[in-house]
Design a protein around this motif. Structure first.
Motif, PDB file in Angstrom:
ATOM      1  N   ALA A   1       0.841  -1.203   0.000  1.00 54.85           N
ATOM      2  CA  ALA A   1       0.000   0.000   0.000  1.00 54.85           C
ATOM      3  C   ALA A   1       0.875   1.252   0.000  1.00 54.85           C
ATOM      4  O   ALA A   1       0.586   2.235  -0.692  1.00 54.85           O
ATOM      5  CB  ALA A   1      -0.932  -0.011   1.209  1.00 54.85           C
ATOM      6  N   GLN A   2       1.967   1.219   0.768  1.00 51.56           N
ATOM      7  CA  GLN A   2       2.856   2.383   0.805  1.00 51.56           C
ATOM      8  C   GLN A   2       3.573   2.562  -0.537  1.00 51.56           C
ATOM      9  O   GLN A   2       3.719   3.674  -1.040  1.00 51.56           O
ATOM     10  CB  GLN A   2       3.875   2.238   1.936  1.00 51.56           C
ATOM     11  CG  GLN A   2       3.216   2.217   3.313  1.00 51.56           C
ATOM     12  CD  GLN A   2       4.214   2.033   4.446  1.00 51.56           C
ATOM     13  OE1 GLN A   2       5.340   2.511   4.374  1.00 51.56           O
ATOM     14  NE2 GLN A   2       3.796   1.362   5.502  1.00 51.56           N
ATOM     15  N   MET A   3       3.990   1.436  -1.108  1.00 48.87           N
ATOM     16  CA  MET A   3       4.725   1.537  -2.376  1.00 48.87           C
ATOM     17  C   MET A   3       3.821   2.016  -3.513  1.00 48.87           C
ATOM     18  O   MET A   3       4.300   2.641  -4.460  1.00 48.87           O
ATOM     19  CB  MET A   3       5.387   0.188  -2.709  1.00 48.87           C
ATOM     20  CG  MET A   3       6.547  -0.112  -1.746  1.00 48.87           C
ATOM     21  SD  MET A   3       7.576  -1.516  -2.249  1.00 48.87           S
ATOM     22  CE  MET A   3       6.441  -2.863  -2.041  1.00 48.87           C
ATOM     23  N   LYS A   4       2.528   1.738  -3.393  1.00 51.91           N
ATOM     24  CA  LYS A   4       1.588   2.241  -4.401  1.00 51.91           C
ATOM     25  C   LYS A   4       1.596   3.768  -4.437  1.00 51.91           C
ATOM     26  O   LYS A   4       1.396   4.378  -5.484  1.00 51.91           O
ATOM     27  CB  LYS A   4       0.163   1.772  -4.072  1.00 51.91           C
ATOM     28  CG  LYS A   4      -0.164   0.374  -4.531  1.00 51.91           C
ATOM     29  CD  LYS A   4      -1.613   0.070  -4.164  1.00 51.91           C
ATOM     30  CE  LYS A   4      -1.946  -1.387  -4.404  1.00 51.91           C
ATOM     31  NZ  LYS A   4      -3.186  -1.773  -3.699  1.00 51.91           N
ATOM     32  N   VAL A   5       1.783   4.377  -3.269  1.00 53.51           N
ATOM     33  CA  VAL A   5       1.829   5.837  -3.227  1.00 53.51           C
ATOM     34  C   VAL A   5       3.048   6.330  -3.999  1.00 53.51           C
ATOM     35  O   VAL A   5       2.968   7.288  -4.766  1.00 53.51           O
ATOM     36  CB  VAL A   5       1.849   6.344  -1.764  1.00 53.51           C
ATOM     37  CG1 VAL A   5       2.020   7.852  -1.721  1.00 53.51           C
ATOM     38  CG2 VAL A   5       0.565   5.926  -1.039  1.00 53.51           C
ATOM     39  N   LYS A   6       4.157   5.641  -3.814  1.00 51.92           N
ATOM     40  CA  LYS A   6       5.356   6.039  -4.569  1.00 51.92           C
ATOM     41  C   LYS A   6       5.143   5.825  -6.070  1.00 51.92           C
ATOM     42  O   LYS A   6       5.569   6.642  -6.882  1.00 51.92           O
ATOM     43  CB  LYS A   6       6.594   5.284  -4.084  1.00 51.92           C
ATOM     44  CG  LYS A   6       7.877   5.740  -4.795  1.00 51.92           C
ATOM     45  CD  LYS A   6       9.117   5.381  -4.019  1.00 51.92           C
ATOM     46  CE  LYS A   6      10.402   5.637  -4.798  1.00 51.92           C
ATOM     47  NZ  LYS A   6      10.655   7.047  -5.092  1.00 51.92           N
ATOM     48  N   ASP A   7       4.465   4.735  -6.431  1.00 56.06           N
ATOM     49  CA  ASP A   7       4.171   4.497  -7.857  1.00 56.06           C
ATOM     50  C   ASP A   7       3.468   5.709  -8.483  1.00 56.06           C
ATOM     51  O   ASP A   7       3.706   6.045  -9.632  1.00 56.06           O
ATOM     52  CB  ASP A   7       3.237   3.290  -8.025  1.00 56.06           C
ATOM     53  CG  ASP A   7       3.892   1.972  -7.636  1.00 56.06           C
ATOM     54  OD1 ASP A   7       5.136   1.929  -7.567  1.00 56.06           O
ATOM     55  OD2 ASP A   7       3.151   0.994  -7.397  1.00 56.06           O
ATOM     56  N   VAL A   8       2.590   6.339  -7.697  1.00 52.19           N
ATOM     57  CA  VAL A   8       1.804   7.467  -8.224  1.00 52.19           C
ATOM     58  C   VAL A   8       2.683   8.705  -8.400  1.00 52.19           C
ATOM     59  O   VAL A   8       2.650   9.368  -9.433  1.00 52.19           O
ATOM     60  CB  VAL A   8       0.621   7.779  -7.285  1.00 52.19           C
ATOM     61  CG1 VAL A   8       0.008   9.144  -7.594  1.00 52.19           C
ATOM     62  CG2 VAL A   8      -0.433   6.683  -7.393  1.00 52.19           C
TER      63      VAL A   8
END
Ligand SMILES: Cc1cc2nc3c(=O)[nH]c(=O)nc-3n(C[C@H](O)[C@H](O)[C@H](O)COP(=O)(O)OP(=O)(O)OC[C@H]3O[C@@H](n4cnc5c(N)ncnc54)[C@H](O)[C@@H]3O)c2cc1C
Lengths: 482, 374
Positions: free
Chosen positions: A446-453
């Motif tokens: 979930a945290q890495m998804k934020v970085k993906d964005v």
């Protein structure tokens, strides 16, 4: 500590990358000579060093955007940097990265007392923000002990705390808006002088994102009127558990001090030998500071003393003057220096539920015996943020590794009792590989998804925060290099 | 609209329900906010009820998302503590019934008058557990006050109105209830003078815990209210100091009667003055000193200024768009009740791009409260 294999394609294009950066930045903003770039090889976690490919020091937000665009196009990792005082390796480069420093962005852009905010460029030091509003009776509340040196940019990236955060909160609670430059070079305004977001709270997730979501070049910060005065009390106990119970009773009585600091016996002894502050030789020492007018302070200290007396303290001192206050704080403020006199030390930063303090201190004592390394504990007792200082000898082969293993055990213990790995210093490279002790794969995803964005190519400070194996597929996806 | 209502009894069941959903879900706590999504299956959090941890000495409380706010407030009151951010109970002005839940308070970042100094709901949220749009259970933050381990998804979830995930558990920092409260009252001030007086008070060292102004108060005159809370000796001293500081704005009265001060701030908190008034209810966040000018241009029948002027509540005819009067101002306007305008303030392109991408990541199928935030 493992670092990812540098991208050989990026390394091989160094001169082309430097030339392209020089083409979009004014003269003197790009540093590529190895002997000069070496100054940026580490932060305050000095055990780990690695000179970067190059360093850029832009003078405006637009130049930051231009530099990021170049790096984005050429698939070059970027490590944002403020003052380089991170204790977690947050601003330590990799050899295939460009360090982007905001040290030249130091202006105050606006001060507004009726609306109680200041807008600054983020290379400005923490202390000089308070300095800019002091004459008008205001201050900026978050006050890390590194405040003379550290920059607002690093404070935002690490969500730094300070001695007064029990009452005033940490950086995120005092941040109203930022100018963020994304890795693609887009300039985005988030938040502002008004309170709270209408849509998603992007500001909240940018604060504490350790330079992985964008480069912050400007910030709107809440400023507060200075209290009329502040004075501490010093209370010594023969038992850690009793000191903990006293803290809990003070909080339950409805008193909200600005700071509650705790030191254990090894730490008290070390600071006494170093600074001679006149502390009692006891198991646990509390320094509790309250604010207000003279009469208000007297009344609050009286309430605190009354509670403390029920716990049979070995020493109880209320400060009556600025002099006495300075004396009470002297030992605490020199605690790190005192431990440094004894040996090299590593400063940890886990947080625990306050009620677990006696158990955690007992376990740390046992671990200390097992590892054969000394440890002293300084602790923000109001909020559970511990700073165990592990002593080791950097010149003795194997000692650093032993110290790291001991530190990891303490941090795992913090998580085990319901706390966390880091309360204010951040994850960086230091605690990166322990993240899976606190979080499940879904939590990290979930945290890495934020970085993906924010950073789809994973070029911003990519080797930090997430365990390398967890982030590998994303970091590998950056393009040409694979 | 389907008549089904999903009522999972545990976090695991809720995750299953979201994973299995093949149509939009309208997430519901107490359902008091009138935010139901049309043509969606209702997903209620009522089955997730209960405080799982409360440590008064550590100022921490952990509750399942469907726990009624009233139960939490009662539990805290027994130990002389409270929710520090003073969430609003808007049932009166929204004309709704039901028991508001802590999950919705968090999902809406619902903060009352105390926000101006103490901080917002988001500032007191220590941890969350939630189920994202794919049905994965995610935990972030924890139960300790200082925590910078990884990204702060707690803040991201606060105010996300269920569009990134369904909260299943919230952990909060609570604060002691002060021994006493006192209020300074100024009558008949213009909006500009009222904001100036509130700024002066908030800029003083006397730790004001609430500052509000109504163009037309309970007795139909302008009234400005400034709150001080704490131990009795402190409140008495600070009220006196402030009375002197604000003297040049006009006569300053002091009220310390507990019932009256409590009722007065509940009146501000819950926007009671707008109860029964027809029209659209707007909530506008701006820089305090910009508020009087903005309100003058919008020209509502009545305006309530909270947060020292930083938050303005107005009831307006559908034809009036306050956003049209905010050109060049920092801030945003939310439509809390009514028709004819989108609920949330349109975002600047750079921000909109980020928020839309975040929503896609956390809810790839677009089933969580779709359309609510744009
Ligand atoms: C003696 C000492 C005492 C300390 N005491 C405290 C304390 O009391 N409390 C506390 O919380 N910390 C403390 N620290 C840690 C450190 O000072 C803080 O983490 C500080 O905020 C780092 O600021 P900096 O400007 O030095 O950041 P740097 O070390 O330069 O960078 C820190 C992180 O911020 C990122 N970053 C920097 N600039 C930007 C930018 N413009 N945009 C995006 N990301 C950026 C970097 O990539 C890195 O991840 C202490 C450190 C020392 C050495």
């Amino acid at each position: 500590m493992e670092l990812p294999t540098p991208d050989s394609f990026v390394l091989s294009r160094k001169s082309e990358i430097v030339a392209t950066l020089q083409a979009v930045l004014p003269q003197g903003c790009v540093i590529d000579a190895p002997e000069e770039a070496r100054a940026y090889e580490c932060d305050a976690l000095t055990a780990y060093r690695c000179p970067p490919l190059a360093v850029v020091l832009p003078e405006t937000t637009e130049q930051v955007a231009a530099a990021l665009k170049v790096c984005h196009q050429m698939n070059v990792p970027v490590v944002p940097r403020g003052a380089g005082t991170s204790l977690a390796g947050g601003s330590m480069p990799t050899s295939d990265s460009v360090v982007l420093g905001v040290a030249r962005l130091t202006d105050v852009l606006e001060t507004d007392y009726p609306n109680r905010f200041i807008r600054v460029q983020t290379g400005r030091t923490n202390l000089s923000v308070s300095g800019a509003v002091e004459e008008n009776g205001f201050f900026y509340a978050p006050d890390p002990s590194s405040q003379l040196a550290c920059a607002i940019s690093g404070n935002i990236a690490m969500n730094s705390g300070g001695a007064h955060c029990l009452k005033y909160g940490v950086t995120t609670n005092n941040l109203l808006g930022v100018t963020l430059v994304t890795m693609e070079g887009e300039i985005v305004e988030i938040g502002g002088a008004h309170m709270d977001a209408s849509g998603l709270d992007l500001l909240g997730v940018i604060c504490g994102s350790e330079g992985q979501l964008g480069v912050v070049t400007e910030a709107t910060l809440r400023i507060l009127p200075k209290p009329e005065g502040a004075r501490p009390a010093l209370i010594g106990f023969d038992d850690n558990a009793v000191a903990g119970a006293c803290v809990s009773d003070i909080i339950k009585a409805g008193i909200l001090p600005v700071a509650i600091e705790f030191m254990d016996r090894p730490c008290i002894r070390a600071t006494e030998a170093f600074a001679g502050a006149g502390y009692p030789d006891c198991e646990a020492l509390l320094i509790i500071e309250v604010e207000g007018s003279d009469a208000e302070i007297d009344a609050q200290l009286a309430r605190i003393s009354e509670i403390a007396r029920k716990h049979n303290p070995v020493e109880l001192r209320e400060s009556r003057s600025a002099d006495e206050s300075a004396k009470i704080w002297l030992g605490r403020k020199s605690a790190f220096g005192a431990m440094g006199q004894i040996n090299d030390y590593m400063c940890l930063d886990g947080t625990i539920p306050v009620s677990e303090l006696p158990y955690v201190l007992q376990r740390i004592g046992e671990l200390s015996k097992n590892y054969g390394l000394g440890v002293g504990n300084v602790f923000h007792a109001g909020d559970g943020n511990m700073h165990p200082l592990i002593l080791f000898d950097a010149n003795k082969p194997g000692d650093l590794e032993k110290c790291e293993a001991f530190g990891a055990d303490i941090l795992k213990l913090c998580v085990e009792v319901g706390g966390c790995l880091t309360g204010e210093h951040g994850v960086g490279i230091e605690k990166r590989d322990l993240m899976s002790h606190q979080y499940t794969p879904e939590d990290l995803e979930a945290q890495m998804k934020v970085k993906d964005v924010f950073d789809p190519k994973w070029l911003l400070n990519p080797a930090k925060v997430f365990p390398l194996d967890t982030s590998e597929s994303r970091r590998g996806a950056q393009g040409a290099a694979v | 609209m389907t008549s089904d209502i999903l009522s999972p009894q545990s976090e695991a069941e809720l995750a299953e329900a979201v994973a299995a959903a093949n149509a939009p879900l309208s997430i519901q706590g107490g359902g008091t906010q009138g935010m139901e999504i049309a043509n969606a299956t209702r997903l209620s959090t009522a089955g997730l009820n209960g405080v799982t941890l409360y440590e008064p000495g550590a100022l921490t409380l952990v509750a399942k998302a469907g726990t009624p706010v009233a139960d939490i407030s009662d539990m805290l009151a027994k130990k002389n503590q409270r929710l520090a951010f003073d969430p609003r109970d808007l049932r009166g002005v929204l004309g709704t019934k039901g028991a508001p839940t802590i999950g919705a308070v968090a999902a809406m970042n619902n903060s009352g008058p105390a926000r101006v100094t103490a901080g917002a709901c988001r500032d007191f949220m220590l941890g969350v557990r939630f189920v994202d749009g794919s049905g994965d259970i995610v935990s972030n933050g924890g139960r300790v006050m200082k925590n910078v381990t990884g990204y702060d998804l707690v803040k991201l979830m606060s105010g996300s109105h269920g569009t990134l995930g369904v909260l299943t558990e919230v952990s909060l920092k609570v604060l002691p209830t002060p021994e006493m409260a006192g209020v300074l009252l100024l009558n008949g001030l213009s909006d500009a003078d009222a904001v100036a007086a509130m700024s002066a008070a908030l800029g003083s060292p006397y730790e004001v815990t609430g500052a509000a102004h109504a163009q037309s108060g309970v007795d139909a005159h302008p009234v400005t209210m400034i709150r001080i809370e704490g131990f009795e000796e402190s409140v008495t001293y600070r009220l006196a100091q402030l009375k002197e500081l604000l003297g040049h704005f006009g006569d300053v009265a002091i009220a310390t009667d507990p019932a009256r001060t409590k009722a007065g701030w509940a009146w501000v908190r819950d926007c009671t003055v707008f109860e029964g008034k027809e029209g659209n209810l707007w909530r506008v966040s701006v820089k305090p000193s910009d508020a009087p000018g903005m309100v003058a241009k919008v020209a509502p029948e009545n305006a309530l200024f909270d947060w020292g002027g930083g938050l303005v509540w107005m009831v307006l005819p559908e034809s009036v768009d306050p956003r049209a009067q905010m050109e060049g101002l920092q801030g945003h306007a939310t439509l809390m009740r009514g028709e004819g305008h989108v609920r949330f303030h349109p975002e600047a392109p750079g921000v909109a791009k980020l928020t839309q991408s975040l929503r896609k990541k956390f809810d790839p199928r677009g089933i969580l409260n779709p359309g609510l935030m744009g």
